[in-house]
Structures are given as C-alpha cells and as structure tokens.
Design a protein around this motif. Structure first.
Motif, PDB file in Angstrom:
ATOM      1  N   LEU A 162      -2.281   9.395  10.972  1.00  0.00           N
ATOM      2  CA  LEU A 162      -3.072   8.933   9.837  1.00  0.00           C
ATOM      3  C   LEU A 162      -4.531   9.353  10.006  1.00  0.00           C
ATOM      4  O   LEU A 162      -4.995   9.594  11.129  1.00  0.00           O
ATOM      5  CB  LEU A 162      -2.983   7.409   9.721  1.00  0.00           C
TER       6      LEU A 162
ATOM      7  N   VAL B 267       5.749   6.911   4.311  1.00  0.00           N
ATOM      8  CA  VAL B 267       4.395   7.421   4.549  1.00  0.00           C
ATOM      9  C   VAL B 267       4.454   8.868   5.041  1.00  0.00           C
ATOM     10  O   VAL B 267       3.695   9.730   4.580  1.00  0.00           O
ATOM     11  CB  VAL B 267       3.643   6.543   5.568  1.00  0.00           C
TER      12      VAL B 267
ATOM     13  N   LEU C 294       0.741   4.170  -2.887  1.00  0.00           N
ATOM     14  CA  LEU C 294       0.592   5.599  -2.611  1.00  0.00           C
ATOM     15  C   LEU C 294       1.783   6.388  -3.138  1.00  0.00           C
ATOM     16  O   LEU C 294       1.627   7.458  -3.728  1.00  0.00           O
ATOM     17  CB  LEU C 294       0.422   5.819  -1.103  1.00  0.00           C
TER      18      LEU C 294
ATOM     19  N   CYS D 263      -4.880   5.564   3.119  1.00  0.00           N
ATOM     20  CA  CYS D 263      -3.943   6.010   4.161  1.00  0.00           C
ATOM     21  C   CYS D 263      -4.400   5.549   5.541  1.00  0.00           C
ATOM     22  O   CYS D 263      -3.584   5.103   6.356  1.00  0.00           O
ATOM     23  CB  CYS D 263      -3.819   7.538   4.130  1.00  0.00           C
TER      24      CYS D 263
ATOM     25  N   LYS E  38       0.829  -1.207   0.000  1.00  0.00           N
ATOM     26  CA  LYS E  38       0.000   0.000   0.000  1.00  0.00           C
ATOM     27  C   LYS E  38       0.863   1.257   0.000  1.00  0.00           C
ATOM     28  O   LYS E  38       0.535   2.248  -0.658  1.00  0.00           O
ATOM     29  CB  LYS E  38      -0.940  -0.009   1.216  1.00  0.00           C
ATOM     30  N   VAL E  39       1.968   1.224   0.741  1.00  0.00           N
ATOM     31  CA  VAL E  39       2.890   2.365   0.721  1.00  0.00           C
ATOM     32  C   VAL E  39       3.425   2.578  -0.687  1.00  0.00           C
ATOM     33  O   VAL E  39       3.490   3.715  -1.182  1.00  0.00           O
ATOM     34  CB  VAL E  39       4.038   2.146   1.728  1.00  0.00           C
TER      35      VAL E  39
ATOM     36  N   LEU F 255      -3.489   2.021   6.661  1.00  0.00           N
ATOM     37  CA  LEU F 255      -2.089   1.700   6.914  1.00  0.00           C
ATOM     38  C   LEU F 255      -1.803   1.431   8.391  1.00  0.00           C
ATOM     39  O   LEU F 255      -0.881   0.689   8.719  1.00  0.00           O
ATOM     40  CB  LEU F 255      -1.187   2.843   6.439  1.00  0.00           C
TER      41      LEU F 255
ATOM     42  N   LEU G 110       5.068  11.313   2.068  1.00  0.00           N
ATOM     43  CA  LEU G 110       4.282  11.175   0.845  1.00  0.00           C
ATOM     44  C   LEU G 110       3.950  12.514   0.198  1.00  0.00           C
ATOM     45  O   LEU G 110       3.910  12.633  -1.029  1.00  0.00           O
ATOM     46  CB  LEU G 110       2.991  10.401   1.124  1.00  0.00           C
ATOM     47  N   ASP G 111       3.687  13.518   1.009  1.00  0.00           N
ATOM     48  CA  ASP G 111       3.278  14.817   0.472  1.00  0.00           C
ATOM     49  C   ASP G 111       4.443  15.767   0.261  1.00  0.00           C
ATOM     50  O   ASP G 111       4.239  16.947  -0.052  1.00  0.00           O
ATOM     51  CB  ASP G 111       2.253  15.469   1.413  1.00  0.00           C
TER      52      ASP G 111
ATOM     53  N   HIS H 263      -7.950   7.976  -1.533  1.00  0.00           N
ATOM     54  CA  HIS H 263      -6.644   8.241  -0.925  1.00  0.00           C
ATOM     55  C   HIS H 263      -6.740   8.240   0.600  1.00  0.00           C
ATOM     56  O   HIS H 263      -5.901   7.646   1.296  1.00  0.00           O
ATOM     57  CB  HIS H 263      -6.106   9.579  -1.426  1.00  0.00           C
ATOM     58  N   THR H 264      -7.768   8.891   1.147  1.00  0.00           N
ATOM     59  CA  THR H 264      -7.909   8.984   2.600  1.00  0.00           C
ATOM     60  C   THR H 264      -8.123   7.612   3.223  1.00  0.00           C
ATOM     61  O   THR H 264      -7.504   7.263   4.234  1.00  0.00           O
ATOM     62  CB  THR H 264      -9.070   9.913   2.962  1.00  0.00           C
TER      63      THR H 264
END
Length: 303
Positions: A267, A225, A165, A186, A161-162, A189, A228-229, A182-183
């Motif tokens: 998260l 994680v 993303l 996340c 999953k990581v 996780l 990510l942004d 997306h939410t």
C-alpha cells in the motif's frame, strides 16, 4: 441464536440502505423515510404504516430491493420478538446509522466527501456501527471477553473502504463521489486491515463459526484490494479455494497471520493530512455516532 440474529439485522440494515440508495427526486421524502424507519424502531408499525413506507419508494429501485420491501413487517415482527437486550443492541446501532445516513443525504448533490476523515466518518456510520453491533450480539452468547470495540470499528472501516474503492466508477456514475483522495484512502487500509486481523485473533478459538465468518470477510477484502486495478472478471474457482483454505485455518491465529501477510498487497505510505472543513462539526459527529471509543481510539481510526 447468534446466526439468526445476524441474518435478521443484516436484512433490516439493507432496508435502511435502500432508503439511502434509492433515487429519490424529492429529498424531503427521503428524509421522511429515514424518520419513519427510526420510528419503526421505537413502536412496532401497523400494516398501514408499513404500506405507506414501502409505497413511498421511487419505482426505479432494483428488483431485489423491491422484493426486500415486499414484507418488512415480518422482519420487524421477528425483531420485536427478540429478548429486550438483543433488540436494544440491534435497534440502537440501526438508529444511529439512520441519523448518519440522513445527514449525508442532506448534503448538496452530487454528494462529495471532502477528505479522508470525511470518508472515515461516513464509514463509521454505515459499517463501524455494524462491527459494534456484531460484537455485542456475539457477547450475549459467550462467556469469553469480547474483542475491543475499536478493533470492530477498524474491521468495519476496512471492508467499507474496500467497497468504496471497488465501486468508485459505479458510485460516481450515480452521483456519489466518495473517494476524495485515492492514494490516501488506499494508504489508510493498512491500519484498518491490521485492526481487523487483531479482532479476528481476539475471538476464542472455540468460536469456529464466527471466526470463519470474520476470516472470510477479511481475506476476501485483502484479495479485492490486490485486484483493484485489474479488469473485472469471474474468479469463482480461486474464490472457492480461498474460502476453503481460510475455513481450514480459521481457529489457528498463527496460520491466519501468515495468510494475512501473504494476501496483503503493498500500500502507499501514509501521509499526514490536515482535515478540511465539513458541513457537520466534529462535536456533531461524536454526539450522533456515540461510539464506545476513547478520543485516542477515535484518533487511531482517523477521526
């Protein structure tokens, strides 16, 4: 032996990944390649059969993939030389992975996963099975009880999953839409990361090599994680420091727990979701995955 077996299994899995990822314009040919790979796990192929398999890939595959396909016969020779029980565990996981990958490759293009449960099903095939196989391979050389398979699936799901993303932009540019929410993805996780930590802590403290291998993957996943942004950039020095620090505490469950809490980002809360209809039924999924998991354990990972 465990180290060599893991290396061999990962290389063979990567050949299977190439069947899934290669830009086939003829989807029937791709399905044939999945079937051929499965046949190679039943009967050791001839040089001519291997040549036909390798030559059927589109020319657009990467240089690294082309190098991997330079001589898969050597990989299969090594696999067929393994003790029968070891080979069975490796090939059994690979065969089921090929079935799952082939099913998703049959879906209408571009590929779109429909909900979080669909993401989880996909991750079970491409990563949960790896966790199951690693646990079996490790148990062949250990007298200690193995971690529960449910925890191995959580570990595989967390890492996959990581990756989904992290690679969302690249995947969608290539026509693979693997993030339906997306939410929600996340949020999921958290449980998988905690399951991965429990898997790591269930390994005997004497297993420094395997514990370090697992701890590196888990801690790097947590850091990914958290970033990510953020813009993509080289963090070589920080990565080397994290790997060194993790290796030092790999056999200390309390220290691993503290590092986990330190690295775990905040998260989103988990919101209940009603699963949507999918091209494959729930019965089909269970019959293809054949995971050594109870209904309650499947529910805990999101099935």
């Amino acid at each position: 032996p465990f180290q060599d077996r893991v290396a061999l299994a990962y290389l063979l899995f990567r050949v299977l990944d190439t069947v899934e990822d290669a830009p086939f314009t003829d989807r029937e040919l791709q399905q044939s390649q999945f079937a051929t790979m499965r046949n190679f796990l039943r009967v050791q192929p001839t040089a001519a059969e291997l040549a036909r398999f390798c030559n059927a890939f589109p020319p657009q595959i990467t240089e690294g993939e082309r190098a991997l396909l330079g001589d898969p016969g050597r990989l299969l020779e090594d696999a067929y030389a393994l003790p029968p029980a070891v080979r069975k565990a490796m090939f059994y996981a690979m065969d089921r992975m090929a079935l799952g990958m082939a099913a998703y490759a049959r879906r209408p293009m571009p590929l779109r996963l429909v909900d979080l449960e669909d993401v989880t099903r996909y991750c079970c095939f491409v990563a949960g099975l790896v966790g199951e196989m690693l646990t079996e391979l490790w148990a062949f050389d250990s007298s200690a009880p193995a971690p529960r398979f449910a925890l191995a699936y959580h570990f595989g799901l967390f890492l996959q999953k990581v990756n989904i993303l992290k690679d969302q932009d690249e995947d969608e540019a290539a026509g693979r839409f693997l993030v339906p929410d997306h939410t929600a993805l996340c949020a999921s996780l958290g449980a998988d990361a905690r399951g991965a930590l429990a898997y790591l802590q269930a390994l005997p403290p004497s297993e420094r090599g395997y514990r370090t291998f697992c701890a590196w993957a888990l801690m790097m996943g947590l850091v990914t994680v958290a970033q990510l942004d953020q813009p993509r950039q080289s963090r070589r020095a920080q990565t080397q420091e994290l790997l060194a620090r993790t290796a030092e505490i790999a056999c200390d469950n309390a220290a691993l727990g503290r590092q986990f809490v330190e690295l775990m980002p905040e998260l989103p809360p988990v919101e209940p979701q009603h699963p949507k209809m999918k091209p494959e039924s729930g019965t089909w999924f269970r019959n293809m995955l054949l995971a050594p998991l109870s209904d309650a354990e499947l529910a805990a990972i999101g099935i």
